[in-house]
Design an enzyme around this catalytic site. Structure first.
Site, mmCIF file in Angstrom:
data_model
loop_
_atom_site.group_PDB
_atom_site.id
_atom_site.type_symbol
_atom_site.label_atom_id
_atom_site.label_comp_id
_atom_site.label_asym_id
_atom_site.label_seq_id
_atom_site.Cartn_x
_atom_site.Cartn_y
_atom_site.Cartn_z
ATOM 1 N N ARG A 23 11.816 -11.591 -2.208
ATOM 2 C CA ARG A 23 10.708 -12.372 -2.769
ATOM 3 C C ARG A 23 9.419 -12.209 -1.986
ATOM 4 O O ARG A 23 8.326 -12.374 -2.542
ATOM 5 C CB ARG A 23 11.104 -13.852 -2.831
ATOM 6 C CG ARG A 23 12.196 -14.140 -3.843
ATOM 7 C CD ARG A 23 12.418 -15.634 -3.998
ATOM 8 N NE ARG A 23 13.417 -15.929 -5.020
ATOM 9 C CZ ARG A 23 13.735 -17.143 -5.408
ATOM 10 N NH1 ARG A 23 13.121 -18.194 -4.867
ATOM 11 N NH2 ARG A 23 14.634 -17.339 -6.345
ATOM 12 N N ASP A 72 5.560 -30.682 -9.887
ATOM 13 C CA ASP A 72 6.274 -29.586 -9.235
ATOM 14 C C ASP A 72 5.534 -29.261 -7.948
ATOM 15 O O ASP A 72 4.339 -29.566 -7.811
ATOM 16 C CB ASP A 72 6.338 -28.349 -10.132
ATOM 17 C CG ASP A 72 7.473 -27.409 -9.737
ATOM 18 O OD1 ASP A 72 8.574 -27.535 -10.299
ATOM 19 O OD2 ASP A 72 7.262 -26.566 -8.845
#
Length: 271
Positions: A32, A142
């Protein structure tokens, strides 16, 4: 990525956002972060770590790092039984208790790219059409700024909306004029019902009005047990007596001392 660098990053992730990265996640983190290394021109994870922990890195890169680490997997009408229970049991019960005296407050905690809060808004809007005077609001939060930007746009590939019932697709989705792009957008009347905000569960949070329903599904699994219990306790504090908490089917409240009573698998009511 050396074990030393991974340990430093994983410890930092735990301190910042409460997510526990076990050594088994090292390869995932490497993959990632590769794009960030290329973007910033670094040749190694060691260089990236040194930059991240500088004052400049904290200011310029911290949010990018958090966006990379946090997982955003979601879909419309995921775990559909929850939405059936909401429509068939929770909403009628709430309306019989409160009528038109106030708006229903719903929180989608860990909303990712917006599929869950938009699903909630569709279900609630459908109920409102059949129950005059029913008013509601959906708060969606979020930690990922990237996910929130995507959610606010409300634009998705056609294949991502196939799980939405056909009647809802006809009423609540708009197709792109450029048919070759195969994109759809959530209709404005649904988008305007959802308020998106960034929220880190590790920071203090509270709401002026207690929530009637909280959806926090497939989020808590990324935290260790003590952090999970602290967070569920905070959710209970944010939930009105008689309010509902929905969690993911891979999550459990077993062994936790919480003022909740099971109503169905992974569905709880505050007592």
């Amino acid at each position: 990525m050396t074990p030393k660098v991974f340990e430093r990053m994983s410890r930092y992730v735990y301190e910042q956002v409460g997510i526990k990265l076990t050594p088994a996640k090292r390869i995932m983190l490497e993959a990632r972060l590769q794009k960030r290394l290329r973007t910033l021109g670094f040749d190694s994870y060691e260089q990236y770590a040194e930059y991240l922990f500088t004052a400049r890195g904290q200011q310029e890169e911290l949010q990018q790092f958090i966006d990379v680490v946090t997982t955003n997997t979601t879909e419309f009408f995921r775990e559909g039984r929850h939405f059936e229970l909401l429509a068939q049991k929770v909403l009628p019960r709430w309306r019989s208790q409160f009528g038109t005296s106030r708006a229903m407050q719903i929180w989608s905690a860990g909303c990712s790219f917006g599929m869950e809060p938009y699903t909630l808004a569709m279900v609630l809007a459908d109920f409102a059409e059949r129950n005059s005077g029913f008013v509601f609001s959906v708060l969606a939060t979020d930690i990922s700024a990237r996910a929130l930007q995507h959610a606010q746009r409300g634009i998705y590939d056609e294949e991502r909306v196939e799980s939405i019932p056909e009647s809802f697709r006809k009423r609540f989705l708009l197709r792109s004029r450029e048919r070759a792009r195969k994109l759809v957008r959530i209709a404005p009347e649904i988008r305007h019902l959802v308020t998106f905000q960034r929220l880190n569960f590790m920071e203090d949070f509270s709401f002026r009005t207690p929530m009637d329903v909280i959806f926090c599904r497939n989020v808590i699994i990324y935290f260790d047990k003590p952090t999970q219990e602290r967070l569920f306790s905070r959710f209970c504090e944010s939930l009105r007596p008689g309010g509902y908490l929905f969690i993911g089917h891979s999550e459990s409240l077993t062994g936790m001392s919480l003022p909740l009573e099971a109503q169905a698998p992974t569905v709880y009511r505050k007592v």
